[in-house]
Scaffold this motif. Structure first.
Motif, short mmCIF file in Angstrom:
data_model
loop_
_atom_site.label_atom_id
_atom_site.label_comp_id
_atom_site.label_asym_id
_atom_site.label_seq_id
_atom_site.Cartn_x
_atom_site.Cartn_y
_atom_site.Cartn_z
N ASP A 38 18.42 32.07 79.55
CA ASP A 38 16.99 32.04 79.91
C ASP A 38 16.80 31.94 81.42
O ASP A 38 15.68 32.10 81.91
N ALA A 39 17.87 31.64 82.14
CA ALA A 39 17.79 31.61 83.61
C ALA A 39 17.92 33.03 84.13
O ALA A 39 19.01 33.53 84.36
N GLN A 40 16.76 33.69 84.23
CA GLN A 40 16.76 35.11 84.60
C GLN A 40 16.09 35.36 85.93
O GLN A 40 15.26 34.58 86.38
N ASP A 182 25.12 31.89 84.96
CA ASP A 182 23.86 32.22 84.28
C ASP A 182 23.52 33.70 84.45
O ASP A 182 24.17 34.41 85.22
N VAL A 183 22.54 34.12 83.71
CA VAL A 183 22.18 35.54 83.69
C VAL A 183 21.62 36.00 85.03
O VAL A 183 21.88 37.13 85.48
N SER A 184 20.87 35.14 85.73
CA SER A 184 20.26 35.60 86.99
C SER A 184 21.34 36.01 87.99
O SER A 184 21.14 36.97 88.75
N GLN A 185 22.47 35.34 87.99
CA GLN A 185 23.55 35.70 88.93
C GLN A 185 24.14 37.07 88.58
O GLN A 185 24.49 37.85 89.46
N ILE A 186 24.24 37.34 87.30
CA ILE A 186 24.77 38.65 86.88
C ILE A 186 23.78 39.75 87.27
O ILE A 186 24.16 40.81 87.78
N PHE A 313 17.84 42.42 81.52
CA PHE A 313 18.57 41.68 80.48
C PHE A 313 17.94 42.00 79.13
O PHE A 313 16.74 41.80 78.94
N VAL A 314 18.75 42.50 78.20
CA VAL A 314 18.21 42.91 76.90
C VAL A 314 19.08 42.41 75.75
O VAL A 314 20.24 42.02 75.93
#
Ligand SMILES: Cc1cc2nc3c(=O)[nH]c(=O)nc-3n(C[C@H](O)[C@H](O)[C@H](O)COP(=O)(O)OP(=O)(O)OC[C@H]3O[C@@H](n4cnc5c(N)ncnc54)[C@H](O)[C@@H]3O)c2cc1C
Ligand SMILES: *[C@@H]1O[C@H](CO)[C@@H](O)[C@H](O)[C@H]1NC(C)=O
Ligand SMILES: *[C@@H]1O[C@H](CO)[C@@H](O)[C@H](O)[C@H]1NC(C)=O
Ligand SMILES: *[C@@H]1O[C@H](CO)[C@@H](O)[C@H](O)[C@H]1NC(C)=O
Ligand SMILES: *[C@@H]1O[C@H](CO)[C@@H](O)[C@H](O)[C@H]1NC(C)=O
Ligand SMILES: *[C@@H]1O[C@H](CO)[C@@H](O)[C@H](O)[C@H]1NC(C)=O
Ligand SMILES: *[C@@H]1O[C@H](CO)[C@@H](O)[C@H](O)[C@H]1NC(C)=O
Ligand SMILES: *[C@@H]1O[C@H](CO)[C@@H](O)[C@H](O)[C@H]1NC(C)=O
Length: 637
Positions: A38-40, A182-186, A313-314
């Motif tokens: 959820d960290a996007q 987390d996802v935001s870094q990716i 992100f999906v």
């Protein structure tokens, strides 16, 4: 250096047991995202920083059906390398790092401590530790960039006891890694790589035989820290209800097996403890001692979360992005995006029974008899695999005109000792009538974890003295009409010095999960998957390595291919020099996989050797037969 020395006793098994109290068990019927998913990255954050560096690529690979974006010919000819005018400045890297929250790592090759040209790393004690642990996969897993099989990395920084003898160079290792948590870094890393024309690689454990997880001058996304395991005892959505696990993509097989044991269930995974089950393993298809019972690793997948090449992100499952869901289950890693988590189904705990035995040529067992016995075993392939059992065996030369067969083991999933004994008795009787003296050991275990831990020892990595190819043989190869020809081709390779690691396996049909996925169709028709290794001396010259590689691909494997039309090869355990790799590794799915590649990744941000779409690219400065990742990545004209 301290992190390197963190003992390999990161002993993930005991860790997984120890953490069971905290291992989340969810009552939810449909899994939700992990907190770190959820960290996007939001458009808001981007507009306040540097949109030209970190902005989304919504004009590329939107995921919307489109054919206007298929033009792969646009864009720069080659990806940037350090030293290029277009390479980001130190200030830009620092900005990137601070935007990431400090997760950027500049590459220090794992063995730098052994070399005089890395004075800040140079440390004799660390070097000694590295040298003595080089074969332990945990050492490499904990390093952001290391390749477990450094042949195609370029062998530019191996442990050495001669620090002044040569320099340690980055070779095929990435320039920087992002230790993503987390996802935001990716999303940031994908956007930055796309906007700055950087080569991007995804590196999980570094297990890949062909060094698909490294690349010179690349920005590497290190997924190893995404390690959550969530048990979902009452999963109930999209047509499947029952136990499941949601796994972060950095989780290793041994951790999932331990979590399954703790929760009284069984999962489908491979034989290697440290392989990334939710990373390259599932992406490539995934075979398992459970496969003859319930299908491939990729057949167990209920849903995935993924960051696309455009940075968005999906979710991919039966209902949402079904085409991506199809492609991510078998179409190979590092192709359509970075998977952050995978939900797989689990099974009740079941018994497993294993059989081991071994024999060699001897005064009583001539070479003729030895190979005849191999043919006898092959004639049982269909019967054994159809009964849901799996065989894992070794056939190799052990001296002039001397050979070894070792069953390590034949594995009956969901079988008791009497059941497996009944299944294998005719085979064992046949061996005895050939005059082969064996001492079969049949052992029953109450669960997969126990069977696995009692069977597969810790694997050895770090070597660069061999190379492997593989063949997924159609089951007809082991039926009477073709058995002799198949055996002759196999014998030719083993007598020539090839090391055969064989699997008697079928991809069992499984009505409870959707097997309409992109797993190589050859898996659906096989009862025998054979890996063939070719070895050379540790100090072999490039010319010797080239010669042996050519023999493997163009002589031994050529005969295997000729005798098995309609078969294929397994890309996750395949030959980097495989001719017509598209057909061998992907079969009839290739055109559809390529179409989806162009849809989701029209600029070719994701590249790995032999991955879908890789034929549009080349790497500069290559030696024939030893294609390394240490040149520059360029687009073919
Ligand atoms: C000793 C040994 C035993 C093995 N046993 C088996 C077995 O029993 N059954 C079997 O099927 N296979 C087996 N394999 C092969 C194994 O499945 C593959 O090497 C697999 O690709 C490893 O995945 P990884 O993520 O651990 O490795 P990596 O080398 O880190 O990654 C492999 C590939 O997947 C990509 N990738 C990794 N994570 C992601 C992600 N999150 N998103 C997108 N791309 C990603 C990488 O970019 C790379 O291209 C074995 C390999 C070894 C070395
Ligand atoms: C990124 O920032 C962290 C935290 O400040 C620092 O430890 C690390 O060295 C930086 N990475 C690089 C490549 O400068
Ligand atoms: C070889 O065969 C002979 C005669 O059958 C037997 O006595 C002997 O034990 C056998 N040797 C081995 C190693 O099996
Ligand atoms: C295992 O075997 C039992 C008894 O035959 C059967 O009921 C069960 O469905 C099997 N489990 C799996 C996972 O195949
Ligand atoms: C049979 O195999 C099991 C599991 O590896 C082992 O514990 C046992 O000692 C073996 N038995 C014999 C008689 O070798
Ligand atoms: C796994 O097997 C080893 C022996 O090979 C044993 O020492 C260890 O206790 C086993 N682990 C578990 C959790 O059973
Ligand atoms: C499996 O997936 C395919 C493609 O997404 C779909 O067409 C098919 O209906 C699904 N089958 C089942 C049994 O859900
Ligand atoms: C490799 O080492 C062996 C001895 O271990 C030696 O005989 C051989 O000449 C060496 N080969 C090369 C190419 O250095």
């Amino acid at each position: 250096m301290a992190s390197l020395l963190r003992p390999a006793a990161i002993a993930a098994i005991s860790a997984a047991f120890a953490s069971r109290a905290t291992a989340t068990t969810l009552v939810a019927k449909c899994p939700t995202r992990f907190a770190w998913e959820d960290a996007q990255l939001t458009d808001n954050v981007i507009s306040n920083s540097e949109p030209s560096l970190f902005g989304f690529g919504d004009d590329v690979g939107t995921g919307a059906a489109s054919s206007s974006q298929n033009d792969n010919a646009g864009g720069p000819d080659c990806r940037a390398m350090p030293g290029d005018a277009s390479w980001p400045s130190d200030e830009t890297w620092a900005l990137f790092n601070s935007t990431l929250g400090g997760a950027l790592i500049e590459t220090v090759p794992l063995a730098a401590a052994c070399y005089a040209n890395w004075p800040e790393q140079r440390d004799a004690a660390v070097c000694e530790y590295l040298t003595s642990h080089w074969n332990d996969p945990h050492l490499h897993v904990e390093d952001p960039t290391s390749a477990m099989f450094p042949l195609y990395q370029g062998r530019t920084c191996l442990p050495t006891d001669d620090p002044d003898g040569s320099d340690c160079a980055l070779g095929g290792y990435a320039a920087y890694s992002v230790a993503a948590t987390d996802v935001s870094q990716i999303q940031l890393a994908i956007n930055f790589a796309r906007n700055a024309n950087l080569r991007l690689v995804v590196r999980n454990t570094g297990h890949d035989f062909n060094d698909k997880s490294v690349g010179a001058g690349a920005l590497s996304l290190w997924t190893h820290k995404l390690r959550d395991i969530q048990f979902l005892p009452d999963f109930d959505c999209r047509g499947y209800s029952g136990p499941a696990f949601k796994l972060g993509s950095g989780v290793m097989t041994e951790e999932v097996y331990a979590a399954a044991e703790v929760n009284g269930v069984t999962v489908v995974g491979g034989e290697c403890r440290t392989v990334g089950i939710a990373g390259g393993y599932i992406a490539g298809g995934g075979h398992s001692p459970m496969t003859s019972l319930v299908g491939m690793g990729a057949d167990q997948v209920l849903s995935l979360e993924v960051v696309l090449p455009n940075g968005r992100f999906v979710t991919a499952n039966e209902d949402t992005n079904p085409d991506l869901y199809w492609a991510l289950r078998g179409g190979g890693g590092s192709t359509y995006g970075v998977v952050t988590s995978v939900t797989i189904r689990a099974y009740p705990q079941i018994p497993h029974t294993t059989l081991t035995y071994a024999y060699t040529t001897s005064p009583n067992v001539t070479t003729e008899t030895f190979f005849e016995s191999l043919g006898v075993y092959m004639s049982y392939f269909d019967r054994i695999a159809s009964a849901s059992a799996y065989g894992y065996f070794l056939v190799t030369s052990i001296g002039p005109d001397q050979y070894l067969f070792s069953m390590m083991p034949l594995w009956g999933a969901n079988m008791t000792k009497p059941q497996l004994t009944e299944l294998v008795t005719p085979l064992l009787d046949d061996l005895v009538s050939l005059g082969i003296a064996i001492t079969p050991n049949i052992t029953e275990y109450p669960s997969l974890y126990n069977a696995y831990n009692g069977t597969f020892g810790p694997e050895q990595v770090g070597g660069y003295d061999n190379h492997a190819a593989s063949r997924i043989f159609p089951k007809e190869n082991f039926e009477p009409a073709k058995l002799d020809d198949t055996l002759a081709a196999v014998r030719y390779a083993v007598e020539g010095g090839g090391i055969l690691i064989g699997y008697n396996i079928r991809a069992a049909p499984n009505p409870t999960v959707n097997q309409t996925n992109s797993v190589n169709p050859a898996w659906r028709k096989t009862t025998g998957f054979f890996i063939l290794g070719a070895a050379w001396a540790a100090n072999a010259t490039d010319a010797e390595i080239q010669q042996t590689s050519e023999t493997l691909t163009d002589d031994w494997m050529a005969r295997w291919r000729a005798v098995s039309p309609g078969g294929g090869s397994y890309g996750s355990e395949g030959d980097i020099n495989e001719p017509n790799f598209q057909q061998s590794f992907y079969g009839k799915h290739y055109p559809r996989l390529l179409e989806l590649k162009k849809k989701y990744d029209p600029t070719g941000l994701f590249y790995a050797p032999t991955a879908v779409g890789s034929e549009d690219w080349y790497i500069t400065d290559q030696l024939p037969w030893i294609p390394t990742q240490n040149g520059r990545l360029c687009r073919k004209k």
